[in-house]
Design an enzyme around this catalytic site. Structure first.
Site, PDB file in Angstrom:
ATOM      1  N   GLU A 181       0.838  -1.173   0.205  1.00 39.69           N
ATOM      2  CA  GLU A 181      -0.029  -0.118   0.182  1.00 39.69           C
ATOM      3  C   GLU A 181       0.725   1.252   0.014  1.00 39.69           C
ATOM      4  OE1 GLU A 181      -3.132   0.338  -0.717  1.00 39.69           O
ATOM      5  OE2 GLU A 181      -3.891  -1.613   0.307  1.00 39.69           O
ATOM      6  N   ASP A 317      -4.812  -9.820  -7.197  1.00 35.61           N
ATOM      7  CA  ASP A 317      -5.319  -8.939  -8.421  1.00 35.61           C
ATOM      8  C   ASP A 317      -4.321  -8.508  -9.111  1.00 35.61           C
ATOM      9  OD1 ASP A 317      -5.019  -7.608  -6.014  1.00 35.61           O
ATOM     10  OD2 ASP A 317      -6.510  -6.067  -6.662  1.00 35.61           O
ATOM     11  N   GLU A 507     -12.739   0.122  -9.618  1.00 33.66           N
ATOM     12  CA  GLU A 507     -12.362  -1.082 -10.474  1.00 33.66           C
ATOM     13  C   GLU A 507     -13.293  -1.017 -11.890  1.00 33.66           C
ATOM     14  OE1 GLU A 507     -10.264  -1.625  -6.826  1.00 33.66           O
ATOM     15  OE2 GLU A 507     -12.373  -1.712  -7.170  1.00 33.66           O
TER      16      GLU A 507
END
Length: 606
Positions: A181, A317, A507
């Site tokens: 992150e 992902d 997304e």
């Protein structure tokens, strides 16, 4: 510290070469002889800062050699963006009106953050408080530097850059930080804003973050620590990689680290993530689902065999997303990323994508998780878990980029059906907003006929609820299913809602944006606008926008606002909404490539 000993010599050569090619510090230029693209000419002190805190720490596991940056002239890669023609005046007026609405939503949220939460990580958009969830380093501030530039908010940009340059990465409000992150938000944010503006202060901050994160790789096998005790690291203590990590968090650092190496000329960050890629490549054919990597791995032992779950969604992902994007970023100089992508995508097409049963017989696809279990004969059999995730909606955009970049034309149809699957889910929810996770029943075939079967849907609802219907009559099954459907507030086609929230995720609009830029299909503009209006209506607060607790409740009720606004609301979601209603040349996909936090990096060009 052999790397530091070589630094002055390397910098001297670097400045001699770059000095020849740069006439202005505000413009980018390529260096054909070396084959990669640097940023503007470096001002004194941007790179050579041996006294910076994270650089002074001792290296416990020094490397004998560092991989050099890729050499040679970048390749002329296939075009990604559609060739847009003349725009009708009425269409342009509508598009600009919608763009202004997105801009106003961003400016309103930014103003609220500036007044109520500056310079903390996040604004609490209902209560007006502030949160520090990502180290206390101003996540929303850094994550939106490039958005301010893209939206031509130059005064606010200068204000934000001035504040960002004062962020100290020597200490953190958290004892443990998430390296992934931190990489995608902070390193990605600084690099992107630098690529767009050429502001040397931003490159310096990117290098500061990069120097800090590089210490997380100082382990015996050079695998990074993903959940990193930054306090102990700052004390110079010994470290080692953990026995468990999410594949996305260890395999999705390459874009940011590579771009930092390219713009600074220092290959150490490129070397760090290339070592991870070598492990990914070595293990790709050896996992329980060859071609894909499992959700979790053991970095300490480089063991990829302990987990039997495979997915393109949460926790995995971006490790797949970055494969074609690395090809674009490096101008095709690292073709192995395309090979990894091809293998992974072929496996996903075979095992993950499925067509759901819908009341309107929609020709759409969703991406399932896959569990590999042993059958009675001891053979490992892949079994699909027919769930859908908002997060996995990025896959349509990924496949669209891959179809063009790597010349896989059949994948574009799959990309469109996956994106349409997310659009369908938005359109078929009470508030026009897709929840975090849900389940649907699969059609018998992805390509054959799939007529709506209400009784079959109801049986799937009961199976999802773990109801035993073995001795029940058809009438009893229908009655029991109606009870479950009412209790769970299921719209037709959905068999369960596992997570009913909407957390302002990007997304879905990400793939709608990419598909529009790739195909030029104007219907995608209408889908995007419908999504934006629905999200604004439900999430708008007196200050900004809030995540929602339950988007499955009846439309006459407003979803509960949970007082959360992660930095990606402005940094990703609103950025993609703004860009889809902008001129196609603004952040062209043939010139830039987005990291997983929607930060555009300049691609190497021939």
């Amino acid at each position: 510290m052999a790397r530091l000993a070589r630094k002055p010599v390397f910098l001297l050569a670097f400045f001699i070469v770059t000095g020849i090619y740069y006439a202005s510090h505000r413009f980018h230029s390529s260096i054909p002889a070396l084959g990669w693209q640097y940023g503007p000419a470096m001002e004194p002190g941007v790179l050579d800062d041996p006294d910076y805190f994270w650089r002074k720490l001792p290296t416990h596991y020094p490397l004998p050699t560092i991989r050099p940056l890729p050499a040679g002239r970048p390749k002329k890669l296939p075009r990604i963006q559609h060739r847009f023609g003349q725009e009708a005046s009425a269409e342009k007026a509508t598009r600009l009106e919608r763009q202004r609405a997105v801009h106003e939503a961003f400016a309103r949220a930014w103003k609220a953050y500036r007044e109520h939460a500056w310079p903390h990580d996040e604004l609490a958009p209902v209560s007006g408080g502030a949160k520090d969830t990502f180290g206390g380093w101003g996540a929303t501030l850094v994550d939106n530097l490039d958005t301010l530039w893209i939206m031509d908010m130059r005064s606010e940009f200068e204000d934000a850059v001035a504040a960002a340059t004062n962020i100290s990465f020597e200490t953190s409000s958290l004892d443990e930080i998430n390296v992934f992150e931190t990489t995608i938000r902070y390193l990605g944010g600084f690099l992107s804003a630098y690529d767009l503006s050429g502001d040397q202060r931003l490159l310096r901050k990117a290098r500061e973050v990069g120097d800090m994160l590089y210490v997380a790789f100082d382990t015996p096998n050079r695998m990074p620590i993903t959940r990193w005790d930054v306090t102990n690291a700052a004390k110079g203590e010994l470290q080692e990689a953990s026995r468990w990590a999410l594949i996305a968090e260890i395999g999705s650092l390459c874009m940011e680290f590579t771009r930092l190496s390219l713009v600074t000329g220092d290959p150490k960050w490129f070397d760090a993530t290339e070592r991870i890629t070598e492990v990914l490549k070595a293990e790709q054919s050896k996992t329980k689902l060859p071609g894909m990597w499992p959700i979790s791995i053991n970095p300490k032992n480089k063991d990829f065999h302990g987990d039997n779950t495979f997915s393109l969604g949460a926790m995995a992902d971006s490790v797949f997303e970055y494969l074609p994007k690395m090809v674009a970023l490096t101008g095709g100089l690292l073709p192995e990323y395309g090979e990894l992508y091809t293998y992974a995508t072929d496996t996903a097409k075979k095992h993950s994508f499925y067509r759901p049963l819908t009341p309107d017989n929609a020709d759409i696809l969703l991406a399932a998780a896959v569990h590999v279990n042993k059958n009675n004969d001891g053979n490992e059999i892949p079994m699909s878990d027919y769930i859908g995730q908002h997060l996995v909606c990025f896959v349509g955009g990924m496949l669209a980029i891959g179809s063009k970049l790597l010349q896989r034309p059949d994948d574009l149809d799959i990309a469109r059906k996956l994106t349409d699957g997310c659009i369908w889910t938005y359109n078929n929810m009470p508030h026009g907003i897709m929840p975090e996770t849900f389940a649907m029943a699969p059609c018998p075939s992805k390509s054959g006929p799939c007529e709506w079967d209400e009784y079959g849907w109801k049986k799937a609802v009961l199976a999802s609820a773990d109801k035993d219907v073995g001795k029940l009559t058809k009438e009893q099954i229908n009655a029991l299913a109606d009870e479950v459907i009412s209790e769970k507030k299921l719209s037709k086609g959905f068999t369960d809602f596992m997570d009913r929230r909407y957390i302002l995720r990007p997304e879905a609009i990400e793939s709608v944006f990419v598909l529009y830029r790739v195909t030029g299909d104007k219907s995608l503009l209408e889908s995007a606008w419908k999504m934006f209006e629905a999200i604004q209506k439900a999430s708008k607060t007196e200050l900004a926008n809030s995540a929602l607790g339950d988007v499955t409740i009846a439309s006459k009720y407003k979803p509960h606002q949970t007082d959360s606004m992660e930095s990606f609301w402005m940094g990703e979601t609103l950025k993609y909404f703004y860009l889809i209603f902008s001129e196609p040349g603004l952040i062209s996909l043939d010139e830039y490539v987005f990291n997983t936090e929607a930060h555009p990096f300049k691609r190497l060009a021939p």
